[in-house]
Design an enzyme around this catalytic site. Structure first.
Site, PDB file in Angstrom:
ATOM      1  N   SER A   8       0.839  -1.203   0.000  1.00 13.96           N
ATOM      2  CA  SER A   8       0.000   0.000   0.000  1.00 13.96           C
ATOM      3  C   SER A   8       0.872   1.250   0.000  1.00 13.96           C
ATOM      4  CB  SER A   8      -0.903   0.004   1.229  1.00 13.96           C
ATOM      5  OG  SER A   8      -1.541   1.251   1.334  1.00 13.96           O
ATOM      6  N   HIS A  33      -1.193  -1.179  -4.330  1.00 14.70           N
ATOM      7  CA  HIS A  33      -2.476  -0.766  -3.748  1.00 14.70           C
ATOM      8  C   HIS A  33      -2.473   0.750  -3.522  1.00 14.70           C
ATOM      9  CE1 HIS A  33      -6.056  -1.671  -1.137  1.00 14.70           C
ATOM     10  NE2 HIS A  33      -5.599  -0.690  -0.367  1.00 14.70           N
ATOM     11  N   ASP A  35      -4.799   3.858  -1.990  1.00 18.51           N
ATOM     12  CA  ASP A  35      -5.950   4.223  -1.163  1.00 18.51           C
ATOM     13  C   ASP A  35      -6.407   5.624  -1.529  1.00 18.51           C
ATOM     14  OD1 ASP A  35      -6.232   1.983   0.783  1.00 18.51           O
ATOM     15  OD2 ASP A  35      -4.144   2.502   1.196  1.00 18.51           O
ATOM     16  N   MET A  37      -8.988   8.604  -0.733  1.00 19.32           N
ATOM     17  CA  MET A  37      -9.892   9.085   0.326  1.00 19.32           C
ATOM     18  C   MET A  37     -10.211  10.552   0.044  1.00 19.32           C
ATOM     19  SD  MET A  37      -7.521   7.950   3.505  1.00 19.32           S
ATOM     20  CE  MET A  37      -6.580   6.433   3.504  1.00 19.32           C
ATOM     21  N   HIS A  66      -8.431   1.236  -3.786  1.00 19.02           N
ATOM     22  CA  HIS A  66      -9.389   1.114  -2.683  1.00 19.02           C
ATOM     23  C   HIS A  66     -10.035   2.486  -2.494  1.00 19.02           C
ATOM     24  CE1 HIS A  66      -9.723   0.274   1.968  1.00 19.02           C
ATOM     25  NE2 HIS A  66     -10.894   0.436   1.390  1.00 19.02           N
ATOM     26  N   MET A  68     -12.205   4.994  -0.690  1.00 20.48           N
ATOM     27  CA  MET A  68     -12.844   5.306   0.590  1.00 20.48           C
ATOM     28  C   MET A  68     -13.523   6.654   0.434  1.00 20.48           C
ATOM     29  SD  MET A  68      -9.855   3.891   3.044  1.00 20.48           S
ATOM     30  CE  MET A  68      -8.746   3.680   1.674  1.00 20.48           C
ATOM     31  N   MET A 137     -11.807  -5.424   5.588  1.00 18.88           N
ATOM     32  CA  MET A 137     -10.994  -4.458   6.338  1.00 18.88           C
ATOM     33  C   MET A 137     -10.671  -5.025   7.723  1.00 18.88           C
ATOM     34  SD  MET A 137     -10.275  -2.095   4.329  1.00 18.88           S
ATOM     35  CE  MET A 137      -9.334  -1.130   5.511  1.00 18.88           C
ATOM     36  N   ASP A 175      -7.005  -6.172   4.383  1.00 17.49           N
ATOM     37  CA  ASP A 175      -6.304  -4.885   4.358  1.00 17.49           C
ATOM     38  C   ASP A 175      -6.296  -4.250   5.738  1.00 17.49           C
ATOM     39  OD1 ASP A 175      -5.300  -2.382   3.748  1.00 17.49           O
ATOM     40  OD2 ASP A 175      -6.959  -1.797   2.428  1.00 17.49           O
TER      41      ASP A 175
HETATM   42  C1  DX5 Z   1      -6.273   1.860   5.520  1.00 11.91           C
HETATM   43  C2  DX5 Z   1      -5.873   1.484   4.127  1.00 11.91           C
HETATM   44  C3  DX5 Z   1      -4.778   0.497   4.054  1.00 11.91           C
HETATM   45  C4  DX5 Z   1      -3.502   0.946   4.681  1.00 11.91           C
HETATM   46  C5  DX5 Z   1      -2.850  -0.269   5.277  1.00 11.91           C
HETATM   47  O1  DX5 Z   1      -7.462   2.530   5.471  1.00 11.91           O
HETATM   48  O2  DX5 Z   1      -6.959   0.947   3.434  1.00 11.91           O
HETATM   49  O3  DX5 Z   1      -4.560   0.090   2.714  1.00 11.91           O
HETATM   50  O4  DX5 Z   1      -2.611   1.561   3.797  1.00 11.91           O
HETATM   51  O5  DX5 Z   1      -1.747   0.159   5.975  1.00 11.91           O
HETATM   52  P1  DX5 Z   1      -1.092  -0.689   7.144  1.00 11.91           P
HETATM   53  O6  DX5 Z   1      -0.525  -1.915   6.506  1.00 11.91           O
HETATM   54  O7  DX5 Z   1      -0.064   0.244   7.681  1.00 11.91           O
HETATM   55  O8  DX5 Z   1      -2.177  -1.001   8.114  1.00 11.91           O
HETATM   56 ZN    ZN Z   2      -6.558   0.034   1.430  1.00 13.52          ZN
END
Ligand code: DX5
Ligand code: ZN
Length: 217
Positions: A8, A33, A35, A37, A66, A68, A137, A175
Protein backbone atom coordinates in the site's frame (compact mmCIF):
# COMPACT_ATOMS: atom_id res chain seq x y z
CA UNK A 1 -5.38 -19.51 -2.06
CA UNK A 2 -3.23 -17.32 -4.29
CA UNK A 3 -0.84 -15.54 -1.89
CA UNK A 4 -0.90 -12.21 -3.66
CA UNK A 5 0.85 -9.28 -1.98
CA UNK A 6 -0.24 -5.70 -2.66
CA UNK A 7 2.00 -3.08 -1.00
CA UNK A 8 0.00 0.00 0.00
CA UNK A 9 1.54 3.28 -1.16
CA UNK A 10 -0.10 5.07 1.76
CA UNK A 11 3.02 4.15 3.72
CA UNK A 12 5.52 4.89 0.95
CA UNK A 13 7.96 7.76 1.31
CA UNK A 14 6.34 10.29 -1.01
CA UNK A 15 9.55 12.28 -1.30
CA UNK A 16 10.98 9.16 -2.93
CA UNK A 17 7.86 7.84 -4.60
CA UNK A 18 9.62 6.80 -7.80
CA UNK A 19 12.18 4.85 -5.76
CA UNK A 20 9.40 3.07 -3.88
CA UNK A 21 7.55 2.22 -7.10
CA UNK A 22 10.79 0.80 -8.48
CA UNK A 23 11.23 -1.24 -5.31
CA UNK A 24 7.79 -2.77 -5.93
CA UNK A 25 8.66 -3.35 -9.61
CA UNK A 26 11.77 -5.28 -8.64
CA UNK A 27 10.07 -7.25 -5.88
CA UNK A 28 7.87 -10.32 -5.67
CA UNK A 29 4.86 -8.08 -5.02
CA UNK A 30 1.98 -8.80 -7.37
CA UNK A 31 -0.02 -5.58 -7.34
CA UNK A 32 0.29 -2.02 -6.07
CA UNK A 33 -2.48 -0.77 -3.75
CA UNK A 34 -3.63 2.87 -3.85
CA UNK A 35 -5.95 4.22 -1.16
CA UNK A 36 -8.16 7.05 -2.40
CA UNK A 37 -9.89 9.09 0.33
CA UNK A 38 -11.76 12.37 0.20
CA UNK A 39 -12.77 13.16 3.83
CA UNK A 40 -16.38 12.20 3.18
CA UNK A 41 -16.23 8.53 4.09
CA UNK A 42 -13.09 8.56 6.24
CA UNK A 43 -11.42 11.40 8.11
CA UNK A 44 -8.43 11.73 5.86
CA UNK A 45 -7.36 12.92 2.41
CA UNK A 46 -4.87 10.88 0.46
CA UNK A 47 -4.33 10.38 -3.25
CA UNK A 48 -6.23 11.31 -6.40
CA UNK A 49 -6.14 11.00 -10.17
CA UNK A 50 -2.81 12.73 -10.80
CA UNK A 51 -1.07 10.52 -8.29
CA UNK A 52 -2.67 7.40 -9.76
CA UNK A 53 -1.62 8.41 -13.29
CA UNK A 54 1.94 8.94 -12.09
CA UNK A 55 2.02 5.50 -10.51
CA UNK A 56 0.54 3.97 -13.66
CA UNK A 57 3.30 5.54 -15.75
CA UNK A 58 6.06 3.87 -13.76
CA UNK A 59 4.63 0.70 -12.25
CA UNK A 60 4.89 -2.73 -13.85
CA UNK A 61 2.21 -4.14 -11.55
CA UNK A 62 -1.59 -3.95 -11.79
CA UNK A 63 -3.07 -1.06 -9.81
CA UNK A 64 -5.49 -2.07 -7.07
CA UNK A 65 -7.53 0.95 -5.98
CA UNK A 66 -9.39 1.11 -2.68
CA UNK A 67 -12.01 3.87 -2.81
CA UNK A 68 -12.84 5.31 0.59
CA UNK A 69 -15.25 7.91 -0.72
CA UNK A 70 -18.99 8.53 -0.93
CA UNK A 71 -20.66 8.38 -4.35
CA UNK A 72 -17.95 6.32 -6.05
CA UNK A 73 -19.92 6.24 -9.34
CA UNK A 74 -18.93 9.81 -10.12
CA UNK A 75 -15.26 8.88 -10.47
CA UNK A 76 -15.28 5.52 -12.26
CA UNK A 77 -14.65 6.91 -15.74
CA UNK A 78 -11.72 9.04 -14.58
CA UNK A 79 -10.23 6.09 -12.76
CA UNK A 80 -10.56 3.99 -15.90
CA UNK A 81 -8.59 6.70 -17.69
CA UNK A 82 -5.90 6.41 -15.01
CA UNK A 83 -5.41 2.77 -16.05
CA UNK A 84 -6.50 1.05 -12.85
CA UNK A 85 -7.00 -2.72 -12.95
CA UNK A 86 -9.18 -3.22 -9.87
CA UNK A 87 -11.58 -0.98 -8.01
CA UNK A 88 -12.83 -1.67 -4.50
CA UNK A 89 -15.90 0.22 -3.36
CA UNK A 90 -17.19 0.16 0.18
CA UNK A 91 -20.45 -1.58 0.96
CA UNK A 92 -21.15 1.21 3.46
CA UNK A 93 -20.68 4.03 0.94
CA UNK A 94 -22.67 2.61 -1.97
CA UNK A 95 -26.41 3.22 -1.90
CA UNK A 96 -27.00 1.35 -5.16
CA UNK A 97 -24.28 -1.25 -4.82
CA UNK A 98 -25.55 -3.63 -7.50
CA UNK A 99 -25.69 -0.82 -10.06
CA UNK A 100 -22.23 0.46 -9.18
CA UNK A 101 -20.73 -3.03 -9.48
CA UNK A 102 -22.05 -3.45 -13.01
CA UNK A 103 -21.12 0.09 -13.93
CA UNK A 104 -17.48 -0.65 -13.00
CA UNK A 105 -17.56 -3.94 -14.89
CA UNK A 106 -18.75 -2.17 -18.04
CA UNK A 107 -15.43 -0.35 -18.05
CA UNK A 108 -13.55 -3.65 -18.02
CA UNK A 109 -12.28 -3.07 -14.47
CA UNK A 110 -12.35 -5.87 -11.91
CA UNK A 111 -14.51 -5.03 -8.94
CA UNK A 112 -14.23 -5.65 -5.23
CA UNK A 113 -16.56 -4.80 -2.37
CA UNK A 114 -14.88 -3.65 0.82
CA UNK A 115 -16.50 -4.09 4.22
CA UNK A 116 -15.64 -2.28 7.43
CA UNK A 117 -14.83 -4.26 10.57
CA UNK A 118 -18.35 -3.72 11.95
CA UNK A 119 -20.20 -4.78 8.80
CA UNK A 120 -21.56 -8.33 8.91
CA UNK A 121 -20.40 -10.61 6.14
CA UNK A 122 -23.89 -11.97 5.39
CA UNK A 123 -24.75 -8.61 3.79
CA UNK A 124 -22.60 -9.67 0.82
CA UNK A 125 -24.89 -12.56 0.00
CA UNK A 126 -26.87 -10.90 -2.79
CA UNK A 127 -23.85 -9.57 -4.70
CA UNK A 128 -21.20 -12.21 -3.98
CA UNK A 129 -21.62 -13.91 -7.36
CA UNK A 130 -21.11 -10.65 -9.23
CA UNK A 131 -17.79 -9.50 -7.78
CA UNK A 132 -14.14 -10.40 -8.26
CA UNK A 133 -12.96 -9.60 -4.72
CA UNK A 134 -14.13 -9.14 -1.17
CA UNK A 135 -11.92 -6.61 0.59
CA UNK A 136 -12.09 -7.44 4.26
CA UNK A 137 -10.99 -4.46 6.34
CA UNK A 138 -8.96 -5.61 9.32
CA UNK A 139 -8.69 -2.03 10.68
CA UNK A 140 -11.12 0.87 10.51
CA UNK A 141 -10.30 2.48 7.17
CA UNK A 142 -8.58 5.82 6.74
CA UNK A 143 -5.10 5.46 8.16
CA UNK A 144 -2.05 3.24 7.93
CA UNK A 145 -0.21 1.86 10.93
CA UNK A 146 -3.21 0.66 12.93
CA UNK A 147 -3.55 -2.51 14.96
CA UNK A 148 -4.99 -5.60 13.27
CA UNK A 149 -8.46 -6.53 14.54
CA UNK A 150 -8.44 -10.19 15.57
CA UNK A 151 -12.12 -10.75 14.78
CA UNK A 152 -11.01 -10.67 11.11
CA UNK A 153 -10.13 -14.39 11.32
CA UNK A 154 -13.77 -15.26 12.00
CA UNK A 155 -14.92 -12.93 9.23
CA UNK A 156 -12.48 -14.57 6.85
CA UNK A 157 -14.06 -17.91 7.57
CA UNK A 158 -17.54 -16.44 7.11
CA UNK A 159 -16.60 -14.87 3.75
CA UNK A 160 -15.09 -18.15 2.60
CA UNK A 161 -18.33 -19.94 3.45
CA UNK A 162 -20.48 -17.43 1.57
CA UNK A 163 -18.20 -17.71 -1.46
CA UNK A 164 -18.33 -21.51 -1.44
CA UNK A 165 -22.06 -21.66 -0.81
CA UNK A 166 -22.79 -19.38 -3.73
CA UNK A 167 -20.16 -20.80 -6.05
CA UNK A 168 -18.68 -17.31 -6.39
CA UNK A 169 -15.37 -16.64 -8.15
CA UNK A 170 -14.48 -13.88 -5.64
CA UNK A 171 -11.02 -13.79 -4.10
CA UNK A 172 -10.54 -12.62 -0.53
CA UNK A 173 -8.30 -9.62 0.14
CA UNK A 174 -7.45 -8.45 3.66
CA UNK A 175 -6.30 -4.88 4.36
CA UNK A 176 -4.94 -3.24 7.48
CA UNK A 177 -2.45 -4.02 10.22
CA UNK A 178 -0.87 -6.90 8.32
CA UNK A 179 2.48 -8.08 9.70
CA UNK A 180 4.54 -11.22 9.16
CA UNK A 181 2.77 -13.20 11.88
CA UNK A 182 -0.82 -12.53 10.87
CA UNK A 183 0.09 -12.74 7.16
CA UNK A 184 1.07 -16.35 7.68
CA UNK A 185 -2.18 -17.13 9.52
CA UNK A 186 -4.38 -15.25 7.06
CA UNK A 187 -2.96 -17.06 4.05
CA UNK A 188 -3.22 -20.34 5.94
CA UNK A 189 -6.87 -19.62 6.69
CA UNK A 190 -7.85 -18.83 3.12
CA UNK A 191 -6.98 -15.22 2.30
CA UNK A 192 -5.85 -14.82 -1.33
CA UNK A 193 -4.49 -11.27 -1.22
CA UNK A 194 -2.90 -9.24 1.55
CA UNK A 195 -2.46 -5.45 1.49
CA UNK A 196 0.39 -4.17 3.60
CA UNK A 197 1.75 -0.67 4.10
CA UNK A 198 3.65 -0.02 7.32
CA UNK A 199 5.22 -3.47 7.70
CA UNK A 200 6.69 -3.29 4.19
CA UNK A 201 7.72 0.36 3.93
CA UNK A 202 9.04 0.84 7.46
CA UNK A 203 11.53 -1.99 6.97
CA UNK A 204 15.04 -1.31 5.68
CA UNK A 205 14.66 -4.30 3.35
CA UNK A 206 11.09 -4.08 2.00
CA UNK A 207 11.68 -6.67 -0.75
CA UNK A 208 12.67 -9.22 1.83
CA UNK A 209 9.51 -8.52 3.85
CA UNK A 210 7.41 -9.05 0.72
CA UNK A 211 9.18 -12.37 0.08
CA UNK A 212 8.72 -13.48 3.65
CA UNK A 213 5.01 -12.61 3.57
CA UNK A 214 4.59 -14.75 0.48
CA UNK A 215 6.63 -17.64 1.80
CA UNK A 216 5.01 -17.48 5.23
CA UNK A 217 7.90 -17.16 7.67
C1 DX5 B 1 -6.27 1.86 5.52
C2 DX5 B 1 -5.87 1.48 4.13
C3 DX5 B 1 -4.78 0.50 4.05
C4 DX5 B 1 -3.50 0.95 4.68
C5 DX5 B 1 -2.85 -0.27 5.28
O1 DX5 B 1 -7.46 2.53 5.47
O2 DX5 B 1 -6.96 0.95 3.43
O3 DX5 B 1 -4.56 0.09 2.71
O4 DX5 B 1 -2.61 1.56 3.80
O5 DX5 B 1 -1.75 0.16 5.97
P1 DX5 B 1 -1.09 -0.69 7.14
O6 DX5 B 1 -0.53 -1.92 6.51
O7 DX5 B 1 -0.06 0.24 7.68
O8 DX5 B 1 -2.18 -1.00 8.11
ZN1 ZN C 1 -6.56 0.03 1.43
Amino acid sequence: MKKIIAPSLLSANLAFLYRDIEMINDSEADWVHIDIMDTSFVQNISFGFMFTKYVKKYTKKPIDVHLMILQPDIYIEQLKNCGVAHLHIHYESSIHLNRTIFYIKEYGIKVGVAINPHTPVYLLQDIIKDIDFVLLMSVNPGFGGQKFINRTYQKLEDVKNIILKNNSPALIEVDGGINLENAYLLFKNGADILVSGTTIFSNSNPRKVINRMKLGY
